[in-house]
Write a protein that holds these residues in place. Structure first.
Motif, PDB file in Angstrom:
ATOM      1  N   SER A   1      12.108   3.612  -6.963  1.00  0.00           N
ATOM      2  CA  SER A   1      10.845   3.315  -7.634  1.00  0.00           C
ATOM      3  C   SER A   1      11.045   3.024  -9.109  1.00  0.00           C
ATOM      4  O   SER A   1      10.351   2.196  -9.687  1.00  0.00           O
TER       5      SER A   1
ATOM      6  N   THR B   1      12.122  -0.429  -9.356  1.00  0.00           N
ATOM      7  CA  THR B   1      10.975  -1.319  -9.220  1.00  0.00           C
ATOM      8  C   THR B   1      10.280  -1.541 -10.563  1.00  0.00           C
ATOM      9  O   THR B   1       9.961  -2.661 -10.931  1.00  0.00           O
ATOM     10  N   GLN B   2      10.065  -0.450 -11.289  1.00  0.00           N
ATOM     11  CA  GLN B   2       9.378  -0.583 -12.576  1.00  0.00           C
ATOM     12  C   GLN B   2      10.161  -1.472 -13.529  1.00  0.00           C
ATOM     13  O   GLN B   2       9.584  -2.213 -14.311  1.00  0.00           O
TER      14      GLN B   2
ATOM     15  N   TYR C   1       7.629   6.020 -14.607  1.00  0.00           N
ATOM     16  CA  TYR C   1       7.193   4.626 -14.400  1.00  0.00           C
ATOM     17  C   TYR C   1       6.232   4.231 -15.499  1.00  0.00           C
ATOM     18  O   TYR C   1       6.301   3.134 -16.040  1.00  0.00           O
TER      19      TYR C   1
ATOM     20  N   LYS D   1       6.177   9.474 -11.641  1.00  0.00           N
ATOM     21  CA  LYS D   1       5.120   8.548 -12.033  1.00  0.00           C
ATOM     22  C   LYS D   1       5.006   8.472 -13.543  1.00  0.00           C
ATOM     23  O   LYS D   1       4.671   7.442 -14.106  1.00  0.00           O
TER      24      LYS D   1
ATOM     25  N   ALA E   1       6.512   1.038 -18.065  1.00  0.00           N
ATOM     26  CA  ALA E   1       5.497  -0.008 -18.144  1.00  0.00           C
ATOM     27  C   ALA E   1       4.863  -0.050 -19.540  1.00  0.00           C
ATOM     28  O   ALA E   1       4.568  -1.119 -20.070  1.00  0.00           O
TER      29      ALA E   1
END
Lengths: 271, 268
Positions: free
Chosen positions: A188, A191-192, B28, B25, B32
């Motif tokens: 994951s 993916t980012q 991530y 998370k 981002a």
């Protein structure tokens, strides 16, 4: 030597029959293909709108025009689709280990790798290929670029190398699950990272990030380096861009070593 | 109210099981956030006038959008109505939800609020904190803007829930809603101002966006936080959000009332 050749031929035959079996199953769901095409356009639509609006208002992004950016984005999609069509099962090794179905592959007298990738062909991934080509062609005409035969040959080589690179990275991440249970997490995070390199030229990022996507998780070789050479961008030296096939080969070597080590180390989850 | 609280508690307990997931998370989110920060820094260097606000305000807007998106992406939470309903319909377990002595919309709202509050505390707040510490994110210009932002986020949630619920109603009518959900998520991504600030769109599109509810989900709270609006505009922004929230929630309520009467459960 002859023995090895025979074995190789045997493997190809097995892969062929596995593919045939899955194709037969899939052809029953033709409507799925059209729905997937719609999905792919919807999924990528927002990014395309974003790139278009940005380049319309700011004329370019770090020196890349809208045409250049579409080629960048499209090349990524095409290379990625090689993975998603033929090799997407490699991303599921962790699940198979958890559920214990991985053991099944080890019991049969055919290479576990072949069984894994031959077990499923995801032909809806072809939608990514189609949209990718659409974007590259649109991008080329918007940028007014003219490619000769030499460029087209390199384009094909870049796409293939890109495909090998994605497959190997994804495969290596999956192989981590032979040692720990954190492979999904790594996947994951990967993916980012590629979500960023897919749509932006990496020159807009800091040095650390550029080193990361060039030397450690070389996703920049999927689209940034190839596109910057093909579109004549001054962002990277030509020799670095053309290193793409070499990177692919090296990664493939590493992946096959790690896979063998992993299999040797593997003991079943006892599912 | 007590039933509502019980649902809330259960959801929070379920979420607690996946701490490791939260940590991921967060990573991530950070990646981002770093991405959009780089993007706007480059664009600002190219043409500051086009960005139309100070660099720090713009990067804060974009990073906060990413942080909120961890929770506010339409299908981010498993308890989002469309996810929950389509799952329950597929497995045929929706009848147990209907048997409970509470309206379906209320049940789903309680569940979804539970996960949302929990996820905001565990994901959005830490992401925001990291952003302030490491990525140069601004603080709101004053107490009123900070408080306005918090209220605005709550109203954003109400709007998003109501829209998701309306989408969930469609799940009863059709079995394959994957493409529909994607189209819906795409529309929200494009028109809410989270990916592309709405002021960059062509004028005709801005006019369309102004009469739609989507911009209330991201643009309103983000503009309040970054101080892009005056005190008066905070109030009018919140009022508009509240009106949309109530209207869409009631629309879902009415629609469900009509559908419930016609619903037949397959003898799963």
């Amino acid at each position: 030597m002859k023995n090895q050749m025979d074995e190789f031929k045997f493997h190809i035959k097995i892969y062929g029959s596995l593919l045939k079996m899955t194709m037969r199953g899939i052809l029953q769901y033709r409507a799925d293909f059209w729905m997937s095409l719609v999905s792919v356009v919807l999924l990528n639509g927002a990014n395309i709108v974003q790139l278009s609006v940005i380049t319309w208002r700011f004329h370019a992004l770090g020196g890349w025009s809208v045409g250049d950016l579409l080629v960048l984005y499209g090349m990524f999609m095409i290379s990625w689709s090689i993975f998603s069509i033929f090799f997407h099962k490699l991303a599921k090794i962790e699940e198979e280990i958890w559920s214990g179905t991985f053991d099944m592959y080890l019991l049969r007298p055919v290479s576990p790798f072949l069984q894994l990738v031959g077990g499923d062909i995801n032909y809806t991934g072809l939608c990514d290929t189609l949209m990718g080509f659409g974007l590259v062609i649109t991008g080329l005409s918007l940028a007014g670029a003219e490619w000769g035969l030499w460029h087209i040959l390199w384009f094909c080589l870049f796409i293939l190398s890109g495909g090998v690179i994605v497959v190997c990275i994804r495969f290596l991440i999956s192989c981590v699950s032979f040692w720990t249970t954190k492979a999904g997490a790594l996947g994951s995070i990967f993916t980012q990272i590629y979500l960023l390199t897919q749509k932006y030229p990496i020159t807009i990022f800091g040095r650390a990030f550029r080193v990361l996507v060039t030397g450690i998780v070389p996703v920049a070789f999927l689209n940034f380096y190839p596109a910057s050479w093909l579109m004549g961008k001054p962002d990277a030296p030509a020799w670095l861009c053309m290193l793409s096939p070499v990177v692919a080969l090296v990664l493939a070597g590493i992946a096959s070593l790690v896979w063998r080590q992993g299999l040797r180390r593997y003991d079943s989850s006892g599912g | 109210m007590r039933t509502f609280a019980a649902f809330l508690k259960t959801e929070q307990r379920c979420m607690g099981l996946y701490r490791a997931d939260f940590f991921l998370k967060l990573i991530y989110g950070m990646i981002a956030m770093y991405g959009v920060r780089s993007l706007w820094t480059v664009l600002y260097a190219q043409d500051p006038a086009m960005v139309g606000r100070p660099l720090a305000s713009m990067t804060t807007y974009a990073m906060l959008a990413v942080a909120l998106d961890i929770v506010f992406y339409p299908s981010a939470l498993s308890t989002a109505p469309q996810n929950y309903i389509s799952g329950q319909v597929r497995t045929g377990r929706i009848d147990t939800d209907l048997l409970r002595p509470m309206d379906l919309q209320g049940q789903l709202f309680a569940r979804n609020v539970g996960t949302a509050v929990f996820s905001i505390l565990w994901l959005v707040v830490p992401a925001w904190f990291m952003g302030v510490l490491f990525l140069g994110m601004m603080l709101p210009p004053g107490f009123l803007w900070g408080a306005g932002f918090v209220v605005s986020v709550a109203l954003s949630f109400l709007i998003l829930f109501s829209l998701n619920f309306l989408l969930g109603m469609v799940c009863f009518a059709t079995t394959n809603i994957k493409q529909l959900t994607m189209a819906y998520s795409g529309i929200i991504t494009i028109l809410s101002g989270k990916l592309i600030p709405n002021w960059l769109y062509p004028d005709w599109m801005q006019a369309v966006i102004r009469v739609l509810p989507f911009r209330c989900i991201f643009e309103t709270p983000l503009n309040i936080y970054t101080g892009a609006v005056t005190e008066r505009e905070i109030w009018s922004g919140l009022l508009l959000q509240a009106v949309w929230g109530v209207v869409l929630f009631l629309a879902g309520h009415l629609l469900w009332g009509r559908m419930h009467r016609h619903l037949t459960v397959q003898g799963g």
